[in-house]
Motif scaffolding. Sequence first.
Motif, PDB file in Angstrom:
ATOM      1  N   PHE A 176     -22.950   1.856 -42.526  1.00 44.11           N
ATOM      2  CA  PHE A 176     -22.326   2.873 -41.690  1.00 44.11           C
ATOM      3  C   PHE A 176     -22.636   4.240 -42.288  1.00 44.11           C
ATOM      4  O   PHE A 176     -22.892   4.358 -43.488  1.00 44.11           O
ATOM      5  N   ALA A 177     -22.643   5.250 -41.439  1.00 41.46           N
ATOM      6  CA  ALA A 177     -22.930   6.611 -41.890  1.00 41.46           C
ATOM      7  C   ALA A 177     -21.645   7.239 -42.423  1.00 41.46           C
ATOM      8  O   ALA A 177     -20.694   7.463 -41.671  1.00 41.46           O
ATOM      9  N   VAL A 178     -21.627   7.533 -43.731  1.00 44.80           N
ATOM     10  CA  VAL A 178     -20.449   8.154 -44.339  1.00 44.80           C
ATOM     11  C   VAL A 178     -20.394   9.627 -43.950  1.00 44.80           C
ATOM     12  O   VAL A 178     -19.341  10.152 -43.591  1.00 44.80           O
ATOM     13  N   LYS A 179     -21.533  10.287 -44.060  1.00 43.46           N
ATOM     14  CA  LYS A 179     -21.655  11.706 -43.734  1.00 43.46           C
ATOM     15  C   LYS A 179     -22.990  11.945 -43.056  1.00 43.46           C
ATOM     16  O   LYS A 179     -23.920  11.133 -43.187  1.00 43.46           O
ATOM     17  N   LYS A 180     -23.099  13.073 -42.386  1.00 48.10           N
ATOM     18  CA  LYS A 180     -24.369  13.478 -41.790  1.00 48.10           C
ATOM     19  C   LYS A 180     -24.718  14.857 -42.316  1.00 48.10           C
ATOM     20  O   LYS A 180     -23.920  15.789 -42.196  1.00 48.10           O
ATOM     21  N   ALA A 181     -25.910  14.957 -42.893  1.00 46.89           N
ATOM     22  CA  ALA A 181     -26.337  16.215 -43.500  1.00 46.89           C
ATOM     23  C   ALA A 181     -27.500  16.798 -42.706  1.00 46.89           C
ATOM     24  O   ALA A 181     -28.338  16.062 -42.176  1.00 46.89           O
ATOM     25  N   ARG A 182     -27.568  18.116 -42.659  1.00 43.57           N
ATOM     26  CA  ARG A 182     -28.675  18.791 -41.975  1.00 43.57           C
ATOM     27  C   ARG A 182     -29.757  19.095 -43.007  1.00 43.57           C
ATOM     28  O   ARG A 182     -29.634  20.030 -43.791  1.00 43.57           O
ATOM     29  N   GLY A 183     -30.789  18.274 -43.028  1.00 44.14           N
ATOM     30  CA  GLY A 183     -31.896  18.476 -43.953  1.00 44.14           C
ATOM     31  C   GLY A 183     -31.817  17.570 -45.171  1.00 44.14           C
ATOM     32  O   GLY A 183     -30.754  17.060 -45.536  1.00 44.14           O
ATOM     33  N   TRP A 184     -32.967  17.385 -45.795  1.00 39.79           N
ATOM     34  CA  TRP A 184     -33.096  16.428 -46.892  1.00 39.79           C
ATOM     35  C   TRP A 184     -32.338  16.855 -48.146  1.00 39.79           C
ATOM     36  O   TRP A 184     -31.625  16.057 -48.754  1.00 39.79           O
ATOM     37  N   GLU A 185     -32.473  18.095 -48.556  1.00 44.41           N
ATOM     38  CA  GLU A 185     -31.810  18.541 -49.777  1.00 44.41           C
ATOM     39  C   GLU A 185     -30.290  18.446 -49.650  1.00 44.41           C
ATOM     40  O   GLU A 185     -29.596  18.099 -50.609  1.00 44.41           O
ATOM     41  N   LYS A 186     -29.773  18.738 -48.468  1.00 42.59           N
ATOM     42  CA  LYS A 186     -28.328  18.612 -48.268  1.00 42.59           C
ATOM     43  C   LYS A 186     -27.895  17.148 -48.298  1.00 42.59           C
ATOM     44  O   LYS A 186     -26.789  16.826 -48.730  1.00 42.59           O
ATOM     45  N   ALA A 187     -28.773  16.269 -47.851  1.00 44.89           N
ATOM     46  CA  ALA A 187     -28.454  14.843 -47.906  1.00 44.89           C
ATOM     47  C   ALA A 187     -28.321  14.378 -49.350  1.00 44.89           C
ATOM     48  O   ALA A 187     -27.387  13.647 -49.704  1.00 44.89           O
ATOM     49  N   LEU A 188     -29.246  14.823 -50.216  1.00 37.85           N
ATOM     50  CA  LEU A 188     -29.176  14.451 -51.631  1.00 37.85           C
ATOM     51  C   LEU A 188     -27.923  15.035 -52.282  1.00 37.85           C
ATOM     52  O   LEU A 188     -27.257  14.368 -53.088  1.00 37.85           O
ATOM     53  N   ALA A 189     -27.603  16.272 -51.939  1.00 30.78           N
ATOM     54  CA  ALA A 189     -26.400  16.896 -52.484  1.00 30.78           C
ATOM     55  C   ALA A 189     -25.150  16.154 -52.016  1.00 30.78           C
ATOM     56  O   ALA A 189     -24.172  16.008 -52.772  1.00 30.78           O
ATOM     57  N   THR A 190     -25.182  15.657 -50.789  1.00 29.51           N
ATOM     58  CA  THR A 190     -24.043  14.902 -50.259  1.00 29.51           C
ATOM     59  C   THR A 190     -23.878  13.582 -50.991  1.00 29.51           C
ATOM     60  O   THR A 190     -22.746  13.139 -51.250  1.00 29.51           O
ATOM     61  N   GLU A 191     -24.979  12.924 -51.336  1.00 26.43           N
ATOM     62  CA  GLU A 191     -24.896  11.692 -52.116  1.00 26.43           C
ATOM     63  C   GLU A 191     -24.169  11.935 -53.443  1.00 26.43           C
ATOM     64  O   GLU A 191     -23.305  11.150 -53.854  1.00 26.43           O
ATOM     65  N   VAL A 192     -24.536  13.017 -54.113  1.00 25.37           N
ATOM     66  CA  VAL A 192     -23.905  13.350 -55.393  1.00 25.37           C
ATOM     67  C   VAL A 192     -22.418  13.627 -55.186  1.00 25.37           C
ATOM     68  O   VAL A 192     -21.563  13.163 -55.965  1.00 25.37           O
ATOM     69  N   LYS A 193     -22.091  14.352 -54.140  1.00 24.72           N
ATOM     70  CA  LYS A 193     -20.692  14.668 -53.836  1.00 24.72           C
ATOM     71  C   LYS A 193     -19.886  13.398 -53.583  1.00 24.72           C
ATOM     72  O   LYS A 193     -18.768  13.239 -54.077  1.00 24.72           O
ATOM     73  N   LEU A 194     -20.449  12.476 -52.822  1.00 22.15           N
ATOM     74  CA  LEU A 194     -19.757  11.226 -52.524  1.00 22.15           C
ATOM     75  C   LEU A 194     -19.579  10.372 -53.778  1.00 22.15           C
ATOM     76  O   LEU A 194     -18.540   9.721 -53.962  1.00 22.15           O
ATOM     77  N   ALA A 195     -20.607  10.376 -54.636  1.00 21.99           N
ATOM     78  CA  ALA A 195     -20.487   9.639 -55.901  1.00 21.99           C
ATOM     79  C   ALA A 195     -19.354  10.213 -56.742  1.00 21.99           C
ATOM     80  O   ALA A 195     -18.581   9.469 -57.363  1.00 21.99           O
ATOM     81  N   ARG A 196     -19.244  11.532 -56.781  1.00 23.43           N
ATOM     82  CA  ARG A 196     -18.165  12.166 -57.535  1.00 23.43           C
ATOM     83  C   ARG A 196     -16.807  11.803 -56.933  1.00 23.43           C
ATOM     84  O   ARG A 196     -15.871  11.461 -57.662  1.00 23.43           O
ATOM     85  N   GLU A 197     -16.698  11.847 -55.623  1.00 21.02           N
ATOM     86  CA  GLU A 197     -15.421  11.577 -54.963  1.00 21.02           C
ATOM     87  C   GLU A 197     -14.958  10.146 -55.204  1.00 21.02           C
ATOM     88  O   GLU A 197     -13.755   9.890 -55.322  1.00 21.02           O
ATOM     89  N   TRP A 198     -15.883   9.194 -55.264  1.00 25.30           N
ATOM     90  CA  TRP A 198     -15.502   7.811 -55.545  1.00 25.30           C
ATOM     91  C   TRP A 198     -15.196   7.625 -57.028  1.00 25.30           C
ATOM     92  O   TRP A 198     -14.285   6.878 -57.400  1.00 25.30           O
ATOM     93  N   SER A 199     -15.904   8.301 -57.880  1.00 25.55           N
ATOM     94  CA  SER A 199     -15.750   8.123 -59.331  1.00 25.55           C
ATOM     95  C   SER A 199     -14.393   8.585 -59.846  1.00 25.55           C
ATOM     96  O   SER A 199     -13.901   8.057 -60.850  1.00 25.55           O
ATOM     97  N   VAL A 200     -13.780   9.549 -59.181  1.00 20.93           N
ATOM     98  CA  VAL A 200     -12.520  10.088 -59.694  1.00 20.93           C
ATOM     99  C   VAL A 200     -11.397   9.067 -59.648  1.00 20.93           C
ATOM    100  O   VAL A 200     -10.358   9.252 -60.302  1.00 20.93           O
ATOM    101  N   PHE A 201     -11.571   7.976 -58.929  1.00 24.02           N
ATOM    102  CA  PHE A 201     -10.530   6.960 -58.857  1.00 24.02           C
ATOM    103  C   PHE A 201     -10.484   6.064 -60.094  1.00 24.02           C
ATOM    104  O   PHE A 201      -9.600   5.227 -60.223  1.00 24.02           O
TER     105      PHE A 201
END
Length: 293
Positions: free
Chosen positions: A201-226
């Motif tokens: 499933f699509a967790v987020k939708k990013a406009r452009g490739w670099e934003k997609a990579l940045a979103t991956e990092v953001k999502l990893a951080r958001e899950w890691s804080v738990f």
Amino acid sequence: MNDQRIAVLCDSGTDTPEAFVHAHDVRVVPLRINYSDGTSYQSGVDITADEVIERFKDEIPTTSLPTPEAIRQALEQAKADGYEKAVIVTISSGLSATFQTAELVAHMMDDFPIVCIDTKNIGLAAGMVVQRAVELIESGVPFEELEARLTKAAENTRVFFSCKTLEYLRKGGRINEATYRLGSMLNIKPVISCDKQGYYFAVKKARGWEKALATEVKLAREWSVFFEKVRLGICCTNALDVFDEMEEKLRAAVPNALPDIQRTLISPDLLIHTGPELVGVSVIPATEEDPAR
């Protein structure tokens, strides 16, 4: 061989790092890659990712799960090598019938106790559960406790990945035609994960490739804080060697990550469905703790 004589098996779609496989005698049962001319190959055994990509210009092949006989042979070989029990870890049952097939074979081997773990995940995220299985076994965790502990580890593991082109996800039936056309026109790059049932499933939708990579990092951080401590992994294809870039971003974003961030290339069978330009990150808690939510 570990002291408990418990073999660990996985399928090639788990993307378990090759060095770890060899160091800990993990038995990998390959998925198959099939072409329209009737030829069929074992993923990672007699066909490489680069060879699959090279042939994309002529054909995008299909994949098939390991046969029951292939899984049984791997188990019989483990038994012959002196193992007395086994743990089989597979990619998501929502994306492949490998788990169901492994369970079927396991029920047929009455004299060889087997636990089957459905990671509900794909790629390195599933491979991290394979590694957790080895860690638990080698630390002396009793066989009877492995299923519960590995199931919890799988539930707490996440993968977030993006593809530069949506063509392969569309052709593999992972996204519909409307999503493909809209994403292509607007340069939308969905960041994809697996849900609780193990489906994409699509967790987020990013406009452009670099934003997609940045979103991956953001999502990893958001899950890691738990979790108190996490292990991170980076996966990509040869065409997109961004390991150093992604590792630097992850280290800055996830302060509770263990220092050894894993790196692995995508297996041939997985890139058929995602294409030759994929980057993903995986997160697993360092222990089987419950999320602090």
